[in-house]
Design an enzyme around this catalytic site. Structure first.
Site, PDB file in Angstrom:
ATOM      1  N   HIS A 203       0.805  -1.204   0.000  1.00  0.00           N
ATOM      2  CA  HIS A 203       0.000   0.000   0.000  1.00  0.00           C
ATOM      3  C   HIS A 203       0.847   1.268   0.000  1.00  0.00           C
ATOM      4  O   HIS A 203       0.333   2.371  -0.173  1.00  0.00           O
ATOM      5  CB  HIS A 203      -0.945   0.007   1.215  1.00  0.00           C
ATOM      6  CG  HIS A 203      -2.033   1.017   1.142  1.00  0.00           C
ATOM      7  ND1 HIS A 203      -2.133   2.097   1.998  1.00  0.00           N
ATOM      8  CD2 HIS A 203      -3.090   1.131   0.290  1.00  0.00           C
ATOM      9  CE1 HIS A 203      -3.198   2.810   1.692  1.00  0.00           C
ATOM     10  NE2 HIS A 203      -3.784   2.265   0.665  1.00  0.00           N
TER      11      HIS A 203
ATOM     12  N   LYS B  19       3.437   4.227  -1.168  1.00  0.00           N
ATOM     13  CA  LYS B  19       3.667   4.964  -2.412  1.00  0.00           C
ATOM     14  C   LYS B  19       5.018   5.651  -2.310  1.00  0.00           C
ATOM     15  O   LYS B  19       5.168   6.675  -1.623  1.00  0.00           O
ATOM     16  CB  LYS B  19       2.571   6.010  -2.666  1.00  0.00           C
ATOM     17  CG  LYS B  19       1.197   5.422  -2.970  1.00  0.00           C
ATOM     18  CD  LYS B  19       0.397   5.136  -1.731  1.00  0.00           C
ATOM     19  CE  LYS B  19      -0.972   4.578  -2.077  1.00  0.00           C
ATOM     20  NZ  LYS B  19      -1.710   4.156  -0.871  1.00  0.00           N
TER      21      LYS B  19
ATOM     22  N   ASP C 298      17.742   8.213  -8.714  1.00  0.00           N
ATOM     23  CA  ASP C 298      19.202   8.362  -8.596  1.00  0.00           C
ATOM     24  C   ASP C 298      19.688   8.434  -7.157  1.00  0.00           C
ATOM     25  O   ASP C 298      20.678   9.115  -6.850  1.00  0.00           O
ATOM     26  CB  ASP C 298      19.673   9.606  -9.357  1.00  0.00           C
ATOM     27  CG  ASP C 298      19.658   9.405 -10.867  1.00  0.00           C
ATOM     28  OD1 ASP C 298      19.547   8.250 -11.302  1.00  0.00           O
ATOM     29  OD2 ASP C 298      19.743  10.406 -11.600  1.00  0.00           O
TER      30      ASP C 298
ATOM     31  N   HIS D 142      -8.606  11.171   0.650  1.00  0.00           N
ATOM     32  CA  HIS D 142      -7.660  10.056   0.582  1.00  0.00           C
ATOM     33  C   HIS D 142      -6.402  10.337   1.388  1.00  0.00           C
ATOM     34  O   HIS D 142      -5.471   9.530   1.407  1.00  0.00           O
ATOM     35  CB  HIS D 142      -7.296   9.768  -0.883  1.00  0.00           C
ATOM     36  CG  HIS D 142      -6.699   8.419  -1.089  1.00  0.00           C
ATOM     37  ND1 HIS D 142      -5.344   8.228  -1.312  1.00  0.00           N
ATOM     38  CD2 HIS D 142      -7.257   7.183  -1.090  1.00  0.00           C
ATOM     39  CE1 HIS D 142      -5.106   6.936  -1.458  1.00  0.00           C
ATOM     40  NE2 HIS D 142      -6.232   6.286  -1.319  1.00  0.00           N
TER      41      HIS D 142
ATOM     42  N   LYS E  43      -3.651  10.829   4.402  1.00  0.00           N
ATOM     43  CA  LYS E  43      -3.242  10.142   5.626  1.00  0.00           C
ATOM     44  C   LYS E  43      -2.163  11.013   6.266  1.00  0.00           C
ATOM     45  O   LYS E  43      -0.964  10.720   6.214  1.00  0.00           O
ATOM     46  CB  LYS E  43      -2.665   8.756   5.333  1.00  0.00           C
ATOM     47  CG  LYS E  43      -3.596   7.851   4.509  1.00  0.00           C
ATOM     48  CD  LYS E  43      -3.222   7.897   3.058  1.00  0.00           C
ATOM     49  CE  LYS E  43      -3.868   6.812   2.225  1.00  0.00           C
ATOM     50  NZ  LYS E  43      -5.284   6.710   2.285  1.00  0.00           N
TER      51      LYS E  43
ATOM     52  N   ASP F 216       0.601  20.149  17.508  1.00  0.00           N
ATOM     53  CA  ASP F 216       1.200  21.326  18.144  1.00  0.00           C
ATOM     54  C   ASP F 216       1.990  22.197  17.174  1.00  0.00           C
ATOM     55  O   ASP F 216       2.947  22.879  17.568  1.00  0.00           O
ATOM     56  CB  ASP F 216       2.104  20.904  19.311  1.00  0.00           C
ATOM     57  CG  ASP F 216       1.290  20.417  20.518  1.00  0.00           C
ATOM     58  OD1 ASP F 216       0.076  20.692  20.556  1.00  0.00           O
ATOM     59  OD2 ASP F 216       1.877  19.768  21.397  1.00  0.00           O
TER      60      ASP F 216
END
Length: 406
Positions: A116, A118, A123, A314, A316, A321
């Site tokens: 899951h 990404k 390089d 979508h 996350k 603070d």
């Protein structure tokens, strides 16, 4: 060591990217400038609209001799269109599918352990990490065209943690290659060749990573089923436990376990302003309805829950603070926290946190609807029945996987 939270290290330059409309141009520019290697991992690789631009950049890189390695998830990504597959193969792009579902699909033990995360590294020097799939902002594979862009974030990063990103991606690639070769009884010396080339590249990139970089502190958090089974959850719990003023979380599939719920309730009770931006539109039955029973205790503790309405949420991400922030692929649900391979970047930098916080507050104030505790408590019997069913199904599927969470 299992569950260890990596320490924050200075020397990073970080750029917050919102949606594929900001991520894809930055990623394509980096790939077009690649001289030696591109590695990319994603749950979904969709070739509709702007998603194809990333594929064409990978093709261009491979044609000029850059080593291009791509891993996509066997459930998240549909089969590659044959004309495009042929083009990529001719160009030299190396493409693997992670854990294709077998005869019994997701019911077979282990099949919920998805890829899951990404990630993209170019390089050994430039990395991308976040929640954004290779998927156009205005297109959804299951729901078609979207009237407004999906809300999601990624980070472009240079600095020491890029080496960790590359190492994680290389380990997974070598594992996939080894398993496939063993299955065909053709294990050879190719793995040693891959390791040697990767080491040479890392040494060559060391000078790039050590000069002229700002001092933003960051760390890469990985979640897997071996060494890093709880690092992302523990990082969240530590930040929530230390919060003194504000906790701002945007999470697409918010089904936290008992420890996370208690941490948020305790934070609200000690006077921290806790705001959750959650999915306001129906997307998937189980994730949508399994989250609903969680909201009661949070609302009673004074947590503000905002349902995002313009499009699918979508993201996350979180800000605590005004200093601690995280951007990544991990939802606060059992699939992400117990089963899937995930990757988050944690940042301790007031400027970066301020940028993310500003965007989230805009969504909270102008793009969401605040959940009313009284209306929540008086929701219909039908809604409660759907919630009960979703929780039962989720518990059952987790039990099949040998996990307990809710």
């Amino acid at each position: 060591m299992a569950h260890r939270i990596p320490p924050l290290r200075s020397g990073h330059h970080l750029q917050l990217l919102e949606g594929s409309r900001e991520l894809f141009p930055a990623m394509v520019a980096a790939i077009d400038a690649a001289q030696a290697e591109v590695r990319l991992e994603t749950y979904i690789f969709d070739f509709t609209h702007t998603g194809a631009e990333v594929a064409y950049a990978l093709e261009r890189a491979a044609r000029r001799g850059v080593a291009v390695h791509v891993v996509v998830d066997g459930v998240g990504s549909a089969a590659l269109p044959q004309p495009l597959l042929h083009r990529l193969e001719l160009a030299g792009v190396q493409w693997h599918v992670y854990s294709p579902p077998g005869r019994f699909g997701l019911l077979w033990p282990g099949q919920w352990r998805r890829l899951h995360r990404k990630l993209c590294v170019v390089d050994h020097a430039v990395g991308f990490c976040g929640g954004i799939n290779i998927l156009d902002d205005f297109h959804d594979p299951n729901h078609g065209p979207l009237a407004a862009p999906r809300l999601d974030f990624a980070v472009r990063v240079t600095g020491p943690l890029v080496r960790g990103m590359h190492a994680a991606m290389e380990r997974l690639w070598l594992r996939i290659v080894a398993v496939r070769q063993l299955r065909h009884a053709q294990l050879s010396g190719s793995l040693l060749t891959l390791r040697a080339s990767a080491t040479r590249g890392a040494v060559a990139a060391a000078a790039v990573l050590s000069h002229g970089l700002p001092r933003a502190k960051a760390a890469l958090l990985l979640r897997d089923n071996v060494r890093n089974r709880a690092s992302i959850e523990r990082a969240y719990l530590r930040a929530i436990g230390r919060a003194r003023g504000e906790i701002l979380i945007a999470n697409a599939y918010f089904v936290p376990g008992g420890r996370m719920r208690r941490a948020l309730v305790n934070a609200a009770k000690r006077g921290v302003q806790v705001t959750l931006l959650v999915q306001g539109r129906y997307e998937y039955f189980m994730q949508y309805y399994a989250a609903r029973p969680v909201f009661g205790a949070l609302l009673r503790a004074g947590v503000h829950i905002i349902e995002y309405e313009p499009s699918f949420l979508h993201a996350k991400v979180a800000v605590v603070d005004g200093q601690w922030a995280t951007v990544g692929s991990s939802n606060l649900d059992p699939l992400s926290l117990l089963l899937a391979r995930e990757a988050n970047v944690v940042v301790h930098d007031t400027a970066f946190a301020a940028r993310l916080r500003g965007r989230l507050l805009h969504a909270v104030q102008h793009e969401g609807r605040r959940m009313d505790p009284a209306i929540y408590e008086n929701r219909s019997t039908t809604a409660r029945a759907k919630e009960w069913l979703a929780r039962v199904v989720m518990r059952l599927l987790l039990a099949i996987q040998g996990k307990k969470y809710l």
